[in-house]
Design an enzyme around this catalytic site. Structure first.
Site, PDB file in Angstrom:
ATOM      1  N   PRO A 200       0.827  -1.215   0.000  1.00 66.66           N
ATOM      2  CA  PRO A 200       0.000   0.000   0.000  1.00 66.66           C
ATOM      3  C   PRO A 200       0.857   1.260   0.000  1.00 66.66           C
ATOM      4  CG  PRO A 200      -0.781  -1.573   1.645  1.00 66.66           C
ATOM      5  CD  PRO A 200       0.526  -2.090   1.151  1.00 66.66           C
ATOM      6  N   THR A 202       2.507   2.702  -2.517  1.00 67.62           N
ATOM      7  CA  THR A 202       3.690   2.766  -3.378  1.00 67.62           C
ATOM      8  C   THR A 202       3.428   3.478  -4.699  1.00 67.62           C
ATOM      9  OG1 THR A 202       3.150   0.519  -4.120  1.00 67.62           O
ATOM     10  CG2 THR A 202       4.797   0.734  -2.385  1.00 67.62           C
ATOM     11  N   GLY A 203       2.180   3.856  -4.970  1.00 66.54           N
ATOM     12  CA  GLY A 203       1.907   4.656  -6.164  1.00 66.54           C
ATOM     13  C   GLY A 203       1.240   3.917  -7.300  1.00 66.54           C
ATOM     14  N   GLU A 421      14.834   1.403  28.497  1.00 69.13           N
ATOM     15  CA  GLU A 421      15.327   1.861  27.199  1.00 69.13           C
ATOM     16  C   GLU A 421      16.847   1.790  27.133  1.00 69.13           C
ATOM     17  OE1 GLU A 421      13.272   2.184  24.872  1.00 69.13           O
ATOM     18  OE2 GLU A 421      11.517   2.091  26.183  1.00 69.13           O
ATOM     19  N   ASP A 498       7.805  -6.368  23.051  1.00 70.32           N
ATOM     20  CA  ASP A 498       9.118  -6.963  22.757  1.00 70.32           C
ATOM     21  C   ASP A 498       9.020  -8.489  22.726  1.00 70.32           C
ATOM     22  OD1 ASP A 498      10.136  -4.371  22.833  1.00 70.32           O
ATOM     23  OD2 ASP A 498      10.562  -4.500  24.973  1.00 70.32           O
TER      24      ASP A 498
END
Length: 658
Positions: A200, A202-203, A421, A498
């Site tokens: 989706p 991508t042109g 983090e 994760d």
């Protein structure tokens, strides 16, 4: 357009005039009726000698009193009226009633009905284009395809960037339509159908618009869902009508967007071979290459699910050519950015090549959204030019989500997020073949309380076993950091995403990618694409093999879990330093991470401004402007929490192709 508007105005004016005339006619009759003299009073006044003259016309009597006043009354057909008038010396004038023609009488009696019919026809034409016209109440079986003319579409192939191979493929079709003899002299024939396949955004639809703008031929556009209705047979009728219209305008192009809505493999629906969708597909197969050929009609279709299409639709003679419109590479992204930047006033510091390097995996639609978001950031700051800083803010917003500045977190929760983090960043920094750390932040964004992002050095098209196992280790780094600092009983739910992604990667390594030492390069699971649950698994293995699969997945997870644990134990001092740095600055960049891992003073982020008031420092979530200030753009690739642009797809666990 102007002619239609003038026509509608004139029609409405005529309708209003007719209604006004009818209203006035009945209103005048009512008023006249209300001012009439009763017949009994009229006879009484005749007997009293107060009436001097009367004028009789049919059943209407108009008279004059002796004092000169006039009156009107109705003659009910009294046979003695004339005798009374003569006896009391009333002057009489008479005239026969006006005779109307038969046609006029019929018109007057039928006028209300004709008026209603005319108004109904007018409204039906205005709403639906007529009973059987396009969109009308009797047009269920008519095609909903819309024909575009040259002045309705200004998009050309020059407006399409980042898909050079696809442009070359469709460019031959445009060239054939303009000069067919060039190919026919060599025995070549134009493809009957072209299927554009790609992710989706991508042109694909943009490329179809460009074909229409370049070809200068009639262009019919329709969506696959426009064929299917709740009534069986309607879709097939619409397909027939669409091709009949196309034959009348040949040579022409038919563009069907999202063809997978009607072109799925037969036999997989609830209604067997008799449901509406399959009958529509059968009619489309016949029209594209049946007993009667459709010369001069080119069918172009777009889909991102070519794997579910019926094989008969993909064979030569129907869709002769498949054009893959994939995600652009770094050069394609730069070209796409330049196209979208044409209408944006740019600052001199904006470099499309830097932005392209920092957006791997972005589609054309993503890049258009990036330019738009940067323009919105510039507008909020009342800036006349869009700068590189605005593009960096837009990129961070798209990749990580909107900053939740209003969210207030407890100090202990912020510190645990910082450890989490930092654990991701340290493990990802030290394992082999892992993308370098780009940014670490404990600023809440989207659904994530913190984000660790990585920088791929170049576009990746495949992943090695070593790289995948490094991703597994870094994914567990956050959970292990919480466990090592606070203990096993204090581990939070922050690592749920994760764990989900790590499990998906390990399962795919064993069952799909042949990266298991014990089970070898065999396919044990595949996607079930035949039913409604396209994401479900279809495991054709025995119970014993299934047990071995689970054991192998657990072995891979345990191996990388222990590796990540050992890395954090050996680098506990760096974990503490990075955590304190995150607590102070909330976001640290690549340079600070490098200095921490080298054992040096991390320093402050670029353009960091120390608060003047130490007594009342700014809120931890209040001013995050320093988060987006960077010396040069980098390429965010993977966030440890809720990052849809990660290197591995969250649903399937498969590496994304960049």
């Amino acid at each position: 357009m102007k002619n239609d508007m003038l026509k509608n105005v004139l029609v409405w004016a005529v309708v209003i005039m007719i209604l006004t005339t009818v209203f006035n006619h009945f209103s005048s009759q009512k008023q006249a009726s209300s001012g009439r003299l009763d017949y009994s009073d009229f006879i009484e006044q005749v007997h009293q000698g107060q009436v001097s003259k009367v004028f009789i016309e049919g059943s209407t009597i108009r008279g004059v009193y002796s004092n000169g006043e006039s009156f009107t009354t109705y003659n009910p057909g009294d046979p003695g009226l004339m005798g009374d008038l003569l006896d009391y010396h009333v002057k009489i004038q008479a005239q026969p009633p006006e005779q109307q023609s038969l046609l006029m009488q019929i018109f007057i009696s039928w006028f209300p009905m004709l008026l209603l019919i005319g108004v109904w026809i007018f409204f039906m034409r205005s709403v639906g284009g007529g009973m059987g016209g396009k969109g009308g109440p009797m047009s269920f079986g008519k095609s909903k395809a819309r024909m575009l003319t040259d002045d309705q579409n200004k998009v050309t192939l020059d407006d399409v960037a980042g898909a050079d191979e696809a442009k070359q493929e469709v460019g031959e079709i445009v060239d054939f339509l303009k000069d067919p003899s060039k190919y026919q002299n060599l025995g070549g024939s134009i493809p009957r159908g072209v299927l554009m396949v790609g992710p989706p955004g991508t042109g694909k639809t943009l490329l179809a618009k460009a074909i229409a703008g370049e070809a200068k031929v009639p262009f019919f556009t329709i969506s696959g869902s426009d064929f299917v209705e709740m009534f069986v047979g309607v879709g097939a009728s619409r397909v027939r009508d669409m091709f009949e219209q196309a034959k009348a305008h040949a040579p022409c192009i038919i563009f069907i967007d999202e063809i997978d809505a009607v072109g799925r493999s037969r036999g997989s629906g609830m209604g067997g071979g008799n449901d509406e969708r399959e009958q529509t597909l059968n009619q489309m197969l016949v029209e594209m290459d049946g007993f009667e050929g459709n010369e001069g009609i080119i069918v172009i279709a777009a889909t991102n699910r070519a794997d579910v299409l019926d094989p008969a639709l993909l064979r030569p003679g129907r869709f002769d050519r498949q054009v893959t419109v994939g995600l652009p590479d770094i050069r394609g992204r730069e070209q796409i950015l330049k196209v979208h930047m044409r209408k944006v006033p740019l600052s001199d510091d904006v470099k499309p090549s830097y932005i392209a390097r920092g957006t791997p995996g972005f589609s054309g639609a993503d890049l258009a959204n990036l330019v738009n978001e940067a323009a919105l950031f510039a507008a909020r700051e009342n800036s006349k030019l869009v700068t590189q800083k605005h593009f960096e803010k837009a990129k961070d917003k798209i990749l990580m989500g909107v900053e939740r500045k209003s969210m207030v977190m407890k100090e202990e929760e912020r510190r645990m997020t910082a450890y989490h983090e930092a654990g991701h960043a340290i493990v990802g920094y030290l394992v082999p073949e892992h993308d370098p750390v780009y940014k670490v932040s404990i600023m809440p964004r989207g659904r994530a309380l913190g984000v660790t992002m990585y920088l791929p050095e170049e576009d990746s098209y495949s992943y090695s076993k070593r790289k995948l196992e490094s991703q597994l280790s870094s994914l567990y780094g956050g959970r292990l950091a919480e466990e090592l600092i606070y203990g096993e009983d204090a581990v939070t739910t922050g690592a749920s995403n994760d764990i989900e992604r790590a499990t998906a990667i390990a399962r795919n390594m064993v069952t799909k990618w042949g990266l298991s030492d014990n089970l070898g390069p065999l396919l044990y699971e595949e996607e079930d694409r035949s039913g409604f649950m396209g994401s479900s698994r279809n495991a054709n293995v025995s119970g014993e093999v299934s047990k071995k699969i689970d054991e192998e997945i657990r072995t891979i997870i345990d191996r990388n879990y222990e590796r990540a644990r050992q890395i954090l134990i050996d680098n506990n001092d760096k974990l503490e330093i990075m955590t304190e740095c995150l607590m102070k600055y909330e976001t640290i960049d690549k340079d600070q991470v490098d200095r921490i891992m080298r054992g040096e003073d991390p320093g402050a982020p670029k353009d960091w401004v120390e608060p003047d008031d130490e007594v009342n420092p700014p809120s931890k979530n209040e001013d995050a402007s320093q988060d987006e200030k960077k010396a040069k753009p980098f390429e965010p690739h993977e966030a440890t929490l809720d990052d849809s642009k990660s290197g591995v797809d969250e649903n399937s666990g498969e590496p994304k192709m960049h």
